[in-house]
Write an enzyme that holds these catalytic residues in place. Structure first.
Site, PDB file in Angstrom:
ATOM      1  N   SER A 178      16.225  -1.515 -32.159  1.00 46.42           N
ATOM      2  CA  SER A 178      16.304  -0.377 -31.241  1.00 46.42           C
ATOM      3  C   SER A 178      17.115  -0.610 -29.978  1.00 46.42           C
ATOM      4  CB  SER A 178      14.906   0.095 -30.853  1.00 46.42           C
ATOM      5  OG  SER A 178      14.344   0.829 -31.908  1.00 46.42           O
ATOM      6  N   LYS A 208      13.720   2.824 -20.236  1.00 45.12           N
ATOM      7  CA  LYS A 208      13.396   3.612 -21.431  1.00 45.12           C
ATOM      8  C   LYS A 208      11.997   4.220 -21.252  1.00 45.12           C
ATOM      9  CE  LYS A 208      13.296   2.820 -26.508  1.00 45.12           C
ATOM     10  NZ  LYS A 208      13.369   1.767 -27.545  1.00 45.12           N
ATOM     11  N   SER A 233      16.247   3.182 -31.372  1.00 47.92           N
ATOM     12  CA  SER A 233      15.615   4.216 -30.578  1.00 47.92           C
ATOM     13  C   SER A 233      16.020   4.226 -29.101  1.00 47.92           C
ATOM     14  CB  SER A 233      14.096   4.070 -30.663  1.00 47.92           C
ATOM     15  OG  SER A 233      13.672   2.856 -30.057  1.00 47.92           O
TER      16      SER A 233
END
Lengths: 488, 492
Positions: B175, B76, B151
């Site tokens: 997330s 990420k 996210s």
């Protein structure tokens, strides 16, 4: 105390000053507070840095245990109360010397609460109460270039451990502030937690000042003078600020709460920002660090490992060793001298002789080399050999000082230096008597004067003998001999 | 075509597959689906192949290159890697390259894994849809008009549409788990302190945790094992033994006690979601688990407490992006204050600004006690609720999200509506507990539904074990989305 002392504005004034200090002491740990960068002064700008102290995205702080232990030493030495739980908080504000946009500090649970520092002020006992002592990280350093639209930021200092010591508003004069600070500095030096070098900024001070009618109990609006880094500036800034506030009140105006800056070139304080611009620092507990906890045993271990502090040392020098107050105080104030002195009296218990030689001759040598006694590299044993030689009459005290210089330049035994320089006192009485009689026969006038009771002429004759012997005679003994011969 | 991470790993070990071939295959998969999904923010072809070639040299010379030798992974974009940009999908650091790598990444790399891509996210992890990315909006491989969740939406979408890779996400309020649920994959938020946060761009330090998004609980166990453990660079990482998570996750669950808390099945939960989760609980019961009701009376205050605590920490964590040291610097500024203001105003997106403002407000003097301090008290109560409940049961079961993936744009105008989808995930972060989301079926619209498991602190192995037992019995986790890298529908 300070070189150019101004008239104290409080003398014959209807006001008294109320002063509190915030003292910042840079700890001399091996590494920085929250990373493994070296904690040292003077590297090329921005070379002693890493992702943590630069605040790089994603980097995290890691508390330096050595800094916490050093702080605890200071906290215990100042008589603060120590909670068994302490934590770090974030103090949020923007400034170019602060890469993370917040400073890791301590807010409501500092390492130490309360405490007191006692000292002598003009020979009288005085004391200032402490509010708190907390540990935080230092910021970097901004340099503004006059006439150019740029500023430089050096982050070598960012993240170095800093102890903040906050006093109660117990101080009422510049002299008292100076005396307190000198004493606090001495305690830190004795603890070995900081070099307290004001020129390098490892001891700095913010001063909170207000005035009030003499004898009043309430506190009036104060101004804060930031970042003073010499005893001289602190005293001068206080004098200026107190006069300014007196003038304001005399004119019927109010003192406003604000932060001021002292300008040493113009010897004045200037407003930096007013109260309306005072920061709301939005303190909150630092989530990246775990709380600091210690057991009673750990605290006791630190307490019992504290060195002898200045006040105790002074007491020992005067009451146990029989030194006069003045030389004892001079020794205590110079930590290196005191350490050297203690090493000497271990080897040679005539404390007064050792103290005199250290305070007069050795310190002079150190001063002329612009260094401290420890940097002279002199073994206490060799120094004691010299003191002994003088005490035993091997060399005169006058010539003894000539021996000191070569002692600092070579490792030769003291006796060897004395004999190489031919400085041994004439210990053979018959040889000395020969010299004395020679001088007496060459100066019949003064001899007559002595016989007529003129004491000054004895000194003249002793001087002549010293001259003849190139200082190798013991002047006391010469005088004695002259007396004997002339009264015979 | 390899299927699982274990297959990739074992084939390389056995010499049937080179690290280069594995990297090539992973890159091909990412390159194939990315035009449709916008899941990867950067594909690191050159660097990955270089690393793979080096691994192959070492493998050939008989060296031991680590337990994950040649296994491709993605990271990420809010986690620091030595190559590829670490932008947190924010304009303010859109070209940021980290000079150091995150501990979790380093551990995977040292185990021999090869980073092939950085993945998309909501700016600084703030969002539940990946629509707050300043780079691009990631699409859900099950229905490309829908969000992948957030996210970690990039990681979830990419995981769902590819095979044989590891994916690192981060979870501050859900997330990892919520996008895992929306994309039909398995996501684990480890216990706070289980995985080092060093190198994770902080959103809310007391809530953030790095974790895996995979196709199965066993794959998650493998990743956790490789990156867990105390780290001297993060003093909130805990010095607790790292278990053999793959082994412990493989044990059966008979006699295990599962808790159902009515507070975690609130009114807003969609009926289809409720139904699928209840069916899944029945499967677990069939595997020998006991099910009983527990109570979490303060769970309903979790969301407001989360919003305040996370925003407060974020307002401070994001202060460093000030245009002086880090981040976009405005072209025009009269003075220092104007420089700060304009740089930040130009660099941050609207959601990030909103949270910074909320955070600065709740920490400011006069409001601290009423908001921040109260939120901390609620947090403590929630923690205690879970302690009590998890004293009676080994894990608590609930839906991951009250709803399934929603259409792109649907919730962007109403932040409260967007925050509401976090309601079942934020308690795990507030209570610092491990929590895992796993697929338990599809909705009538063909969108994945996730079930969530909460475990005791440092018992990450327990939630992995329950999830693995479920996945050994069912095939929900094997269903493939319409957009996938092997060109087929149905099972992978």
């Amino acid at each position: 105390m300070c070189a150019e002392k101004k008239l104290d504005p409080l003398e014959n004034s209807a006001y008294e000053a109320v002063v509190g200090l915030e003292v910042h002491v840079q700890l001399n740990t091996r590494t920085k507070m929250f990373c493994r960068c070296e904690n040292r002064f003077g590297a090329e700008p921005n070379t002693n840095v890493c992702p943590v102290c630069l605040g790089w995205p994603g980097a995290l702080p890691y508390a330096n245990r050595e800094a916490i232990e050093q702080s605890l030493r200071a906290v215990l030495a100042c008589g603060c109360e120590v909670g068994e739980f302490s934590k770090f908080d974030r103090k949020n504000y923007y400034y170019p010397d602060l890469p993370k946009g917040y400073q890791i500090s301590q807010y409501d649970q500092p390492l130490g609460l309360g405490g007191q520092v006692d000292f002598l002020l003009d020979g009288e006992k005085a004391g200032v109460r402490l509010t708190r002592i907390h540990l935080e990280e230092d910021a970097g350093k901004n340099t503004h270039v006059a006439g150019r639209p740029v500023s430089f930021v050096d982050l070598n200092r960012a993240g170095t451990p800093l102890l903040e010591i906050v006093t109660e508003p117990d101080i009422s004069s510049a002299a008292e502030a100076g005396a307190f600070l000198r004493n606090l500095r001495l305690i830190m030096l004795y603890l070995g937690v900081s070099d307290c070098n004001m020129e390098e900024g490892s001891l700095r001070c913010d001063v909170n000042v207000s005035i009030r009618p003499k004898g009043a109990q309430h506190l009036e609006t104060r101004a804060e003078i930031k970042n003073l880094n010499s005893f001289n500036f602190i005293e001068k800034a206080l004098h200026y600020e107190v006069s300014r506030q007196i003038d304001l009140k005399e004119r019927g105006e109010e003192v406003v709460q604000e932060t001021r800056l002292y300008d040493p070139e113009r010897d004045e304080t200037r407003s930096m920002r007013g109260k309306e611009a005072e920061h709301d620092y939005r303190y909150f507990p630092e989530p990246d660090l775990t709380p600091v906890t210690f057991t009673r045993e750990q605290l006791e271990d630190i307490r019992s490992s504290l060195p002898e502090l200045p006040a105790a040392r002074l007491q020992r020098y005067t009451s146990e060793l029989g030194l006069e107050d003045y030389p004892a105080d001079l020794l205590v104030r110079d930590h290196e001298a005191a350490i050297f002195f203690d090493a000497c009296i271990e080897l040679y218990p005539k404390a007064r002789s050792a103290a005199n030689w250290i305070l007069n001759s050795l310190k002079e040598e150190a001063n002329s080399r612009k260094t401290g006694i420890s940097s002279l590299g002199l073994e206490p044993g060799r120094f004691v050999d010299l003191v002994k030689a003088v005490d035993d009459g091997v060399v005169s005290s006058q010539k003894g000082r000539e021996v000191l210089k070569p002692m600092l330049e070579s490792d030769k035994p003291v006796a060897e230096i004395i004999s190489e320089l031919g400085l041994e006192q004439i210990s053979d009485d018959s040889e000395l008597r020969e010299q004395v009689e020679k001088v007496l026969s060459e100066h019949p006038g003064p001899v007559e004067d002595v016989r007529a009771g003129k004491k000054n002429s004895v000194n003249f004759l002793v001087g002549q003998v010293m001259k003849e012997t190139r200082g190798k005679a013991n002047p006391g003994k010469v005088a004695e001999m002259i007396g004997e011969i002339l009264s015979a | 075509m390899t299927k699982s991470v274990f297959d990739t790993r074992d084939s390389i070990r056995a010499g049937e597959l080179t690290a280069t071939a594995a990297a090539e295959d992973a890159l091909r998969q990412v390159e194939q689906v990315n035009p449709q999904l916008d899941a990867a923010t950067e594909i690191l072809r050159e660097e990955a192949l270089e690393q793979a070639a080096e691994l192959d040299r070492r493998l050939e010379s008989g060296e031991e290159p680590g337990p994950l030798a040649g296994v491709p992974f993605t990271v990420k974009s809010n986690i620091c890697t030595l190559y590829g940009r670490t932008t947190a999908a924010s304009r303010i650091i859109e070209n940021h390259v980290s000079p150091y790598e995150a501990t979790a990444v380093r551990r995977l790399r040292e185990a021999g894994a090869v980073c092939v891509a950085k993945t998309n996210l909501d700016e600084f992890g703030m969002g539940s849809s990946t629509e707050n990315s300043s780079i691009k909006i990631t699409k859900n491989p099950w229905e490309t008009n829908h969000v992948p969740g957030g996210s970690s939406g990039g990681a979830a979408a990419l995981c769902s549409a590819t095979r044989g890779m590891l994916h690192l996400g981060s979870d501050t309020g859900g997330s990892i788990r919520q996008p895992a649920a929306y994309c039909g994959v398995t996501g684990l938020k480890p216990t706070y302190g289980r995985v080092s946060r060093y190198g994770l761009l902080a959103f809310a330090s007391s809530l953030d945790q790095i974790g895996p998004l995979q196709h199965s609980a066993l794959e998650c166990a493998l990743v956790l094992e490789a990156m867990a453990g105390v780290d001297e660079m993060d003093c909130t990482s805990r010095n607790v033994e790292v278990k053999d998570y793959v082994e412990s996750a493989s044990r059966d669950i008979s006699g295990m006690r599962l808790g159902i808390a009515p507070e975690l099945f609130p009114e807003g939960v969609d009926s289809e979601v409720r139904e699928r989760v209840e069916q899944a609980i029945e499967v677990l019961r069939g595997l020998g688990a006991e099910v009983k009701e527990v109570s979490l009376p303060n769970a309903r205050y979790a969301n407001p407490a989360y919003v305040l605590v996370s925003a407060a920490e974020a307002s401070s964590n994001l202060a460093r992006y000030d245009g002086v040291h880090f981040g976009h610097r405005t072209k025009e500024a009269e003075d220092l204050v104007a420089l700060y203001k304009s740089s930040r105003a130009e660099g941050f997106g609207p959601e990030v600004k909103r949270r910074i403002m909320i955070g600065a407000f709740v920490l400011s003097s006069g409001y601290y006690d009423a908001f921040y301090l109260k939120a901390l008290k609620v947090r403590k109560l929630i923690r205690q609720d879970f302690e009590t409940a998890l004293g009676e049961v080994d894990a608590v079961v609930c839906p991951t999200s009250p709803i399934t993936a929603f259409p792109i744009g649907e919730r962007m105008d109403d932040p409260m509506k967007l925050y509401a989808v976090d309601v079942l995930t934020v308690p795990a972060n507030l209570a610092s507990l491990p929590a895992l989301s796993l697929p338990c079926g599809l909705s009538g619209d063909g969108l994945p539904i996730g079930m969530q498991l909460y475990g005791r602190a440092m018992e990450d192995d327990v939630v992995l074990r329950i999830a693995n037992a479920f996945q050994s019995e069912t095939e929900h986790h094997l269903q493939a989305p319409p957009v996938n890298a092997w060109g087929g529908g149905g099972e992978a």
